[in-house]
Design an enzyme around this catalytic site. Structure first.
Site, short mmCIF file in Angstrom:
data_model
loop_
_atom_site.label_atom_id
_atom_site.label_comp_id
_atom_site.label_asym_id
_atom_site.label_seq_id
_atom_site.Cartn_x
_atom_site.Cartn_y
_atom_site.Cartn_z
CG ASP A 162 -3.59 5.70 -2.71
OD1 ASP A 162 -2.93 5.33 -1.72
OD2 ASP A 162 -3.62 6.87 -3.12
CG HIS B 194 -2.32 0.43 0.89
ND1 HIS B 194 -2.60 1.55 0.14
CD2 HIS B 194 -3.53 -0.09 1.22
CE1 HIS B 194 -3.91 1.70 0.01
NE2 HIS B 194 -4.50 0.70 0.66
#
Length: 491
Positions: free
Chosen positions: A466, A462
């Site tokens: 995104d 992450h």
């Protein structure tokens, strides 16, 4: 006159510091040629056959099968320019002048005297190697084990519980650094891991007398000494409390953890399995991963593959088609073909795709890497994946073929499962998982039909992107699976 040359375990690359002897390919007395493989070793990356740079007669081997040796440790000695009749046989020991060579040192580990095993094989196991002379085969030499120094009763460690008569337990010298029998040289330990365990816990190995052959310090010896030191510390603390308040009872030493659950089987984490464990643990600690998944109708992809294979030429594998889809998707979403430089706090986007794919072998799961996968078509990917898979099954993959991947494709459908949330192959940023393809009810063109359905999952770092980017990548892959003609745009 023959010259005896020593062949040491070479640097196998990729930062590897040790290897385990799996199988000797030569015996003492065998004649070897230059660059002939003499031993098969297993590193943290792969199984490797090590060739000898000398030609001649093998006069000694160092290390039994199953022993771990550090890089730079002697593997064998070769008499160059001699015939097999000129060298000692497996049971013979050449005459010496009565002098003894001082213990040599390899990577911080001492070599005790030559073993009594035929051919001068290494005594014991691990990184303790056999001493040897110059120009001759190893001479038999006994080593006198120093007596353990007396330990005051008040500081003696608790007895080691055992259902059978125990081996001589390691003792701790009463005054650190006063064990003159050890001298100032390196202390014999069974492996570098034992030395590191002692160093990290502030334990002086010269204070120990190992329970292994010739005083060899085992891991159990270090762990026992640490437990004994902890128990002594607790006892001293309790005695101080008793002196201040006699009503307080002295606590009993804790029972060693190894005695709590008898009957269990301990499997060492070493070799490939140990490397996998270390890498996955690091990935879980460092990478904040997330997973998204989607079901896709793979009916058209299966039909396209059948048409390709029916047209003649080399067969195209389904995994190669999925790999080709991955490289096309990474061209659209380069964020997922990257790595994180934690020291510089930067995301490094890579301009090449080295595609790793999971392959199950008898030695466990390995991930061979297809170099420059973005430059290969489906046929080229099929051939390279087949070559690497065969090498993985035979254990002949090199360390270079198992490292350097930038993205991993994991086909866990071969195990008959639908989905998974895998751990990212550190230091990569993403992994695509493919489940089994099975017939399922599916709404196709407004009607219920039986279609070939597959679950696709993407686990991603992450930090590099995104959910929108990850979702876009996975949706593009699903679209190519459902409509292979989408790939025509990037061919």
């Amino acid at each position: 006159m023959a010259q005896v040359l020593e062949f040491k375990l070479p640097d196998l690359g990729e930062g590897l510091t040790e290897a385990e002897i799996v199988r000797w390919l030569v015996q003492v007395g065998d004649v070897v040629a230059i660059d002939q493989p003499v031993v098969e070793v297993e590193t943290a990356k792969a199984m490797v056959e090590v060739p000898c740079p000398y030609g001649g007669v093998v006069t000694a081997r160092f290390g039994e099968e199953g022993a771990e040796l550090p890089v730079g440790a002697p593997l064998l000695t070769v008499a160059v320019g001699a015939s097999a009749a000129d060298t000692p046989g497996p049971g013979e020991v050449p005459a010496r002048d009565g002098r003894q060579d001082p213990p040599a040192s390899v990577n911080g580990n001492s070599r005790p005297a030559a073993a009594d095993a035929p051919g001068g094989a290494a005594e014991g196991s691990g990184n303790v190697l056999v001493g040897y002379g110059t120009g001759t085969a190893p001479a038999r030499r006994r080593r006198v084990r120093p007596a353990a120094p007396a330990t005051p009763a008040s500081s003696a460690p608790p007895a080691r519980p055992s259902p059978v008569p125990p081996a001589p337990a390691p003792t701790v010298a009463a005054v650190p650094g006063q064990d003159a029998s050890r001298g100032e040289g390196p202390v014999p330990v069974i492996s570098p891991l034992v030395r590191r365990l002692a160093r990290e816990n502030g334990l002086d190995l010269r204070e120990l007398h190992g329970s292994g052959p010739d005083g060899l310090i085992l891991r159990a010896d270090v762990e026992y000494a640490l437990r004994a030191a902890a128990a002594q510390g607790r006892t001293a603390q309790a005695q101080a409390v008793v002196a201040a308040a006699p009503a307080v009872a002295e606590p009993q030493p804790a029972v060693p953890a190894s005695a709590v659950a008898p009957g269990g089987t301990r499997v060492p984490l070493k070799g490939v399995r140990g490397a996998v464990a270390d890498k996955l643990s690091r990935s879980r600690r460092e990478i904040p991963d997330a997973t998204c998944w989607v079901d896709a109708d793979a009916t058209e992809l299966m039909r396209a593959r059948a048409a390709m294979n029916a047209s003649g030429g080399p067969k195209i594998s389904l995994l190669a088609l999925l790999a080709r889809i991955c490289t096309a998707a990474l061209a659209r979403f380069p964020e997922l073909n990257s790595t994180v430089d934690t020291a510089a706090r930067e995301v490094v986007r890579l301009d090449h795709v080295h595609l790793g794919f999971a392959a199950q072998t008898e030695r466990g799961l390995v991930v061979p890497v297809v170099r420059d996968a973005h430059t290969r078509d489906a046929e080229g990917l099929t051939a390279e994946m087949a070559r690497l898979t065969e090498a993985a099954r035979t254990g002949t993959l090199t360390p270079a073929q198992l490292t350097g991947g930038t993205f991993t494709l994991n086909n866990y459908g071969v195990f008959g499962v639908d989905g998974s949330t895998p751990i990212i192959n550190h230091p990569e940023a993403a992994m695509l998982g493919v489940g089994r393809i099975v017939p399922k009810p599916w709404v196709h063109e407004g009607e219920l039909a039986v279609r070939q359905v597959v679950q696709l999952s993407l686990t991603f770092d992450h930090r590099v992107c995104d959910g929108g980017t990850a979702g876009g990548f996975l949706r593009y892959v699903a679209d190519c699976v459902e409509q292979p003609a989408v790939l025509l745009r990037s061919l």
